[in-house]
Design a protein around this motif. Structure first.
Motif, short mmCIF file in Angstrom:
data_model
loop_
_atom_site.label_atom_id
_atom_site.label_comp_id
_atom_site.label_asym_id
_atom_site.label_seq_id
_atom_site.Cartn_x
_atom_site.Cartn_y
_atom_site.Cartn_z
N ARG A 43 0.91 -1.24 -0.11
CA ARG A 43 0.19 -0.11 0.04
C ARG A 43 0.77 1.34 -0.09
NH1 ARG A 43 -4.19 0.33 -2.08
NH2 ARG A 43 -5.31 1.53 -0.55
N ALA A 44 1.80 1.29 0.75
CA ALA A 44 2.77 2.33 0.73
C ALA A 44 3.46 2.67 -0.46
CB ALA A 44 3.74 2.24 1.82
N THR A 45 3.98 1.59 -1.10
CA THR A 45 4.53 1.57 -2.54
C THR A 45 3.54 2.17 -3.43
OG1 THR A 45 6.09 -0.30 -1.95
CG2 THR A 45 5.90 0.37 -4.06
N ASP A 46 2.22 1.71 -3.38
CA ASP A 46 1.27 1.98 -4.29
C ASP A 46 0.78 3.57 -4.30
OD1 ASP A 46 0.57 -0.51 -5.17
OD2 ASP A 46 -1.11 -0.73 -4.06
N ALA A 47 0.89 4.11 -2.92
CA ALA A 47 0.98 5.81 -2.81
C ALA A 47 1.81 6.34 -3.58
CB ALA A 47 0.71 5.76 -1.06
N LEU A 48 3.08 5.76 -3.28
CA LEU A 48 4.31 6.49 -3.86
C LEU A 48 4.16 6.55 -5.21
CD1 LEU A 48 7.27 7.66 -3.76
CD2 LEU A 48 7.73 5.16 -3.73
N ILE A 49 3.75 5.51 -5.96
CA ILE A 49 3.61 5.40 -7.35
C ILE A 49 2.54 6.54 -7.78
CG2 ILE A 49 2.79 3.90 -9.13
CD1 ILE A 49 4.22 1.65 -7.58
N LEU A 50 1.40 6.43 -7.09
CA LEU A 50 0.35 7.41 -7.42
C LEU A 50 0.79 8.66 -7.42
CD1 LEU A 50 -2.82 7.81 -8.05
CD2 LEU A 50 -3.13 7.62 -5.85
N ALA A 51 1.39 9.27 -6.38
CA ALA A 51 1.91 10.41 -6.23
C ALA A 51 2.99 10.63 -7.37
CB ALA A 51 2.62 10.71 -5.05
N GLU A 111 10.16 -3.09 10.82
CA GLU A 111 10.71 -2.11 10.28
C GLU A 111 9.96 -1.73 8.92
OE1 GLU A 111 14.85 -3.54 9.06
OE2 GLU A 111 15.55 -3.10 11.10
N THR A 112 8.83 -2.04 8.72
CA THR A 112 7.87 -1.92 7.89
C THR A 112 7.29 -0.59 7.99
OG1 THR A 112 7.30 -4.02 7.28
CG2 THR A 112 5.58 -2.28 6.69
N GLY A 113 7.29 -0.13 9.10
CA GLY A 113 6.91 1.52 9.44
C GLY A 113 7.98 2.55 9.04
N ILE A 114 9.31 1.97 8.96
CA ILE A 114 10.35 3.02 8.42
C ILE A 114 10.23 2.76 6.92
CG2 ILE A 114 12.81 3.34 8.13
CD1 ILE A 114 13.08 1.69 10.91
N TYR A 115 9.88 1.77 6.30
CA TYR A 115 9.74 1.60 4.69
C TYR A 115 8.44 2.67 4.47
CZ TYR A 115 8.36 -0.17 0.25
OH TYR A 115 8.30 -0.03 -1.10
N ILE A 116 7.42 2.81 5.37
CA ILE A 116 6.30 3.47 4.95
C ILE A 116 6.66 5.00 5.17
CG2 ILE A 116 3.86 4.29 5.69
CD1 ILE A 116 3.73 1.27 6.85
N GLU A 117 7.47 5.58 6.13
CA GLU A 117 8.04 6.59 6.21
C GLU A 117 8.92 7.02 4.99
OE1 GLU A 117 10.06 6.79 9.91
OE2 GLU A 117 8.12 6.33 11.23
N ASP A 118 9.71 6.13 4.59
CA ASP A 118 10.67 6.39 3.33
C ASP A 118 10.00 6.51 2.35
OD1 ASP A 118 12.74 6.38 5.16
OD2 ASP A 118 13.63 4.52 4.66
N ALA A 119 8.85 5.75 2.16
CA ALA A 119 8.17 6.02 0.75
C ALA A 119 7.18 7.16 0.96
CB ALA A 119 6.93 4.51 0.65
N GLU A 120 6.84 7.69 2.08
CA GLU A 120 6.12 9.02 1.97
C GLU A 120 6.77 10.19 1.87
OE1 GLU A 120 2.17 10.31 4.64
OE2 GLU A 120 3.82 9.25 5.78
N ARG A 121 8.12 10.25 2.31
CA ARG A 121 9.14 11.30 2.20
C ARG A 121 9.38 11.20 0.65
NH1 ARG A 121 14.27 10.38 1.70
NH2 ARG A 121 14.19 8.35 2.46
N LEU A 122 9.60 10.06 0.14
CA LEU A 122 9.86 10.13 -1.51
C LEU A 122 8.68 10.70 -2.37
CD1 LEU A 122 12.03 7.05 -1.53
CD2 LEU A 122 12.78 9.19 -1.81
N THR A 123 7.51 10.70 -1.90
CA THR A 123 6.49 11.43 -2.79
C THR A 123 6.78 12.60 -3.14
OG1 THR A 123 5.14 11.91 -0.90
CG2 THR A 123 4.88 9.95 -1.78
#
Length: 123
Positions: A43-51, A111-123
């Motif tokens: 889901r975090a990856t999908d959000a990054l891709i959408l952004a 560590e999935t929480g860190i992945y989500i934060e990183d994906a959000e930062r990269l949007t």
């Protein structure tokens, strides 16, 4: 322009799934925790891709293709690739489906929480 509300909605879903993964982990259900952490990653990856693209991927194969393409275009996004693929393989494939969870499964879930934060930062 992509509606930022949809991107934030998907990130919210990712955070919710990660929270549920941690709850399952706390009660000792490692397999369900692993699957929920994988879902949070997707889901975090999908959000990054959408952004980044304006396209919301569907199945996992589409998410993987989009992420690969974005990583070729942006070296910062490349930092997510290894973590994404380790989660699809280890959390989703090995632990959830096969029942083969190893000593790194819990770490990946947490560590999935860190992945989500990183994906959000990269949007």
């Amino acid at each position: 322009m992509v509606a930022t509300s949809r991107v934030q909605e998907i990130f919210g879903d990712a955070r919710l799934m990660h929270s549920e993964a941690l709850e399952r982990l706390a009660v000792g259900d490692l397999r369900d925790a692993a699957e929920k952490a994988w879902c949070a990653t997707k889901r975090a990856t999908d959000a990054l891709i959408l952004a980044r693209t304006g396209e919301e991927p569907g199945p996992t194969a589409m998410t993987s293709d989009y992420l690969d393409s974005l990583a070729r275009q942006n070296s910062n996004i490349n930092s997510l690739l290894g973590r994404y693929y380790s989660r699809i393989s280890q959390l989703h494939g090995s632990c959830f489906y096969v029942g083969h969870c190893n000593d790194q499964t819990e770490r990946r879930i947490r560590e999935t929480g860190i992945y989500i934060e990183d994906a959000e930062r990269l949007t």
